[in-house]
Each structure stands twice: as structure tokens, then as C-alpha cells.
Scaffold this motif. Structure first.
Motif, PDB file in Angstrom:
ATOM      1  N   ALA A  16       0.832  -1.200   0.000  1.00 21.86           N
ATOM      2  CA  ALA A  16       0.000   0.000   0.000  1.00 21.86           C
ATOM      3  C   ALA A  16       0.867   1.251   0.000  1.00 21.86           C
ATOM      4  CB  ALA A  16      -0.927  -0.005   1.213  1.00 21.86           C
ATOM      5  N   PHE A  17       1.916   1.240   0.798  1.00 21.85           N
ATOM      6  CA  PHE A  17       2.819   2.388   0.821  1.00 21.85           C
ATOM      7  C   PHE A  17       3.487   2.572  -0.543  1.00 21.85           C
ATOM      8  CE2 PHE A  17       7.093   4.144   1.547  1.00 21.85           C
ATOM      9  CZ  PHE A  17       6.737   5.368   2.083  1.00 21.85           C
ATOM     10  N   GLY A  18       3.905   1.484  -1.157  1.00 27.25           N
ATOM     11  CA  GLY A  18       4.522   1.567  -2.476  1.00 27.25           C
ATOM     12  C   GLY A  18       3.560   2.094  -3.529  1.00 27.25           C
ATOM     13  N   ALA A  19       2.316   1.675  -3.480  1.00 25.89           N
ATOM     14  CA  ALA A  19       1.323   2.163  -4.436  1.00 25.89           C
ATOM     15  C   ALA A  19       1.061   3.654  -4.232  1.00 25.89           C
ATOM     16  CB  ALA A  19       0.032   1.376  -4.306  1.00 25.89           C
ATOM     17  N   ALA A  20       1.031   4.097  -2.986  1.00 24.18           N
ATOM     18  CA  ALA A  20       0.820   5.521  -2.715  1.00 24.18           C
ATOM     19  C   ALA A  20       2.003   6.355  -3.205  1.00 24.18           C
ATOM     20  CB  ALA A  20       0.585   5.739  -1.224  1.00 24.18           C
ATOM     21  N   VAL A  21       3.213   5.878  -2.961  1.00 24.23           N
ATOM     22  CA  VAL A  21       4.399   6.597  -3.421  1.00 24.23           C
ATOM     23  C   VAL A  21       4.433   6.632  -4.949  1.00 24.23           C
ATOM     24  CG1 VAL A  21       6.928   6.485  -3.537  1.00 24.23           C
ATOM     25  CG2 VAL A  21       5.750   6.199  -1.354  1.00 24.23           C
ATOM     26  N   LEU A  22       4.087   5.518  -5.581  1.00 23.00           N
ATOM     27  CA  LEU A  22       4.044   5.479  -7.038  1.00 23.00           C
ATOM     28  C   LEU A  22       2.991   6.437  -7.583  1.00 23.00           C
ATOM     29  CD1 LEU A  22       5.265   4.079  -9.503  1.00 23.00           C
ATOM     30  CD2 LEU A  22       3.439   2.398  -9.326  1.00 23.00           C
ATOM     31  N   GLY A  23       1.868   6.542  -6.905  1.00 29.06           N
ATOM     32  CA  GLY A  23       0.835   7.494  -7.320  1.00 29.06           C
ATOM     33  C   GLY A  23       1.305   8.928  -7.214  1.00 29.06           C
ATOM     34  N   VAL A  24       2.005   9.247  -6.136  1.00 33.80           N
ATOM     35  CA  VAL A  24       2.532  10.612  -5.977  1.00 33.80           C
ATOM     36  C   VAL A  24       3.570  10.914  -7.056  1.00 33.80           C
ATOM     37  CG1 VAL A  24       3.935  12.077  -4.470  1.00 33.80           C
ATOM     38  CG2 VAL A  24       2.027  10.768  -3.522  1.00 33.80           C
ATOM     39  N   LEU A  25       4.464   9.969  -7.294  1.00 29.82           N
ATOM     40  CA  LEU A  25       5.487  10.181  -8.315  1.00 29.82           C
ATOM     41  C   LEU A  25       4.871  10.296  -9.704  1.00 29.82           C
ATOM     42  CD1 LEU A  25       8.345   7.810  -7.135  1.00 29.82           C
ATOM     43  CD2 LEU A  25       8.271  10.297  -7.013  1.00 29.82           C
ATOM     44  N   GLY A  30       3.327  14.071 -14.231  1.00 28.32           N
ATOM     45  CA  GLY A  30       2.335  14.553 -15.178  1.00 28.32           C
ATOM     46  C   GLY A  30       1.347  13.518 -15.676  1.00 28.32           C
ATOM     47  N   ALA A  31       1.243  12.392 -15.018  1.00 25.51           N
ATOM     48  CA  ALA A  31       0.246  11.401 -15.430  1.00 25.51           C
ATOM     49  C   ALA A  31      -1.147  11.966 -15.189  1.00 25.51           C
ATOM     50  CB  ALA A  31       0.438  10.102 -14.660  1.00 25.51           C
ATOM     51  N   LYS A  32      -2.041  11.680 -16.102  1.00 29.36           N
ATOM     52  CA  LYS A  32      -3.374  12.266 -16.005  1.00 29.36           C
ATOM     53  C   LYS A  32      -4.281  11.513 -15.039  1.00 29.36           C
ATOM     54  CE  LYS A  32      -3.297  14.170 -20.655  1.00 29.36           C
ATOM     55  NZ  LYS A  32      -2.625  15.347 -20.232  1.00 29.36           N
ATOM     56  N   PRO A  36      -6.344   5.416  -9.759  1.00 28.81           N
ATOM     57  CA  PRO A  36      -6.338   3.957  -9.527  1.00 28.81           C
ATOM     58  C   PRO A  36      -5.225   3.512  -8.578  1.00 28.81           C
ATOM     59  CG  PRO A  36      -6.642   4.394 -11.858  1.00 28.81           C
ATOM     60  CD  PRO A  36      -6.292   5.683 -11.209  1.00 28.81           C
ATOM     61  N   LEU A  37      -4.096   4.195  -8.603  1.00 27.96           N
ATOM     62  CA  LEU A  37      -3.015   3.835  -7.692  1.00 27.96           C
ATOM     63  C   LEU A  37      -3.390   4.150  -6.249  1.00 27.96           C
ATOM     64  CD1 LEU A  37      -0.013   5.061  -9.831  1.00 27.96           C
ATOM     65  CD2 LEU A  37      -0.603   2.705  -9.288  1.00 27.96           C
ATOM     66  N   PHE A  38      -4.055   5.290  -6.048  1.00 28.09           N
ATOM     67  CA  PHE A  38      -4.483   5.629  -4.694  1.00 28.09           C
ATOM     68  C   PHE A  38      -5.622   4.722  -4.232  1.00 28.09           C
ATOM     69  CE2 PHE A  38      -2.581   9.757  -5.965  1.00 28.09           C
ATOM     70  CZ  PHE A  38      -1.562   9.746  -5.036  1.00 28.09           C
ATOM     71  N   ALA A  39      -6.485   4.308  -5.155  1.00 31.08           N
ATOM     72  CA  ALA A  39      -7.542   3.359  -4.804  1.00 31.08           C
ATOM     73  C   ALA A  39      -6.940   2.005  -4.431  1.00 31.08           C
ATOM     74  CB  ALA A  39      -8.527   3.217  -5.960  1.00 31.08           C
ATOM     75  N   LEU A  40      -5.916   1.583  -5.169  1.00 35.14           N
ATOM     76  CA  LEU A  40      -5.224   0.344  -4.839  1.00 35.14           C
ATOM     77  C   LEU A  40      -4.565   0.441  -3.463  1.00 35.14           C
ATOM     78  CD1 LEU A  40      -4.119  -2.452  -5.702  1.00 35.14           C
ATOM     79  CD2 LEU A  40      -2.182  -1.231  -6.692  1.00 35.14           C
ATOM     80  N   ALA A  41      -3.927   1.566  -3.187  1.00 33.13           N
ATOM     81  CA  ALA A  41      -3.288   1.758  -1.889  1.00 33.13           C
ATOM     82  C   ALA A  41      -4.319   1.714  -0.765  1.00 33.13           C
ATOM     83  CB  ALA A  41      -2.526   3.084  -1.867  1.00 33.13           C
ATOM     84  N   LEU A  42      -5.448   2.350  -0.979  1.00 37.74           N
ATOM     85  CA  LEU A  42      -6.496   2.346   0.041  1.00 37.74           C
ATOM     86  C   LEU A  42      -7.046   0.938   0.250  1.00 37.74           C
ATOM     87  CD1 LEU A  42      -8.351   3.936   1.962  1.00 37.74           C
ATOM     88  CD2 LEU A  42      -9.915   4.198   0.034  1.00 37.74           C
ATOM     89  N   GLY A  43      -7.260   0.220  -0.832  1.00 38.31           N
ATOM     90  CA  GLY A  43      -7.759  -1.150  -0.717  1.00 38.31           C
ATOM     91  C   GLY A  43      -6.793  -2.057   0.014  1.00 38.31           C
TER      92      GLY A  43
END
Length: 54
Positions: A16-25, A30-32, A36-43
Motif C-alpha cells: 500500500a505504501f509503495g502504491a501511494a508513493v508510485l501514485g505521488v510520483l 504529469g500522469a493524467k 487507480p493507484l491511490f484506490a489500490l493503496a487504500l484497498g
């Protein structure tokens, strides 16, 4: 196998931490669509909390 299941909540929290960091990065690069990455982290976080509560 018992050690895997004993440490499963820690593994899920790390994922979850990795997915959140990947979402921030991805957002900073500039990803639109990064929701989904934050939803994955939350799940994963909620699943880890659910598995830890016995």
C-alpha cells in the motif's frame, strides 16, 4: 507457509505504501489518471487492517 500468513498484514502495508508513493510520483511526472493507484493503496491498507484485527 505459516510465516507468510503471519506477516501478510505487513506485506500488504508495504504494498500500500509503495502504491501511494508510485501514485505521488506519477502525479508529479504529469500522469493524467493516478486515482487507480491511490484506490489500490487504500484497498490494500483496508485489507491489511482487516486481516490484523482478529
Amino acid at each position: 507457509m505459516a510465516a507468510f500468513f503471519a506477516n501478510l498484514p505487513a506485506l500488504l502495508l508495504a504494498l500500500a505504501f509503495g502504491a501511494a508513493v508510485l501514485g505521488v510520483l506519477a502525479g508529479l511526472l504529469g500522469a493524467k489518471r493516478v486515482w487507480p493507484l491511490f484506490a489500490l493503496a487504500l484497498g490494500l491498507f483496508l485489507l491489511a487492517l482487516f486481516l490484523r484485527v482478529e
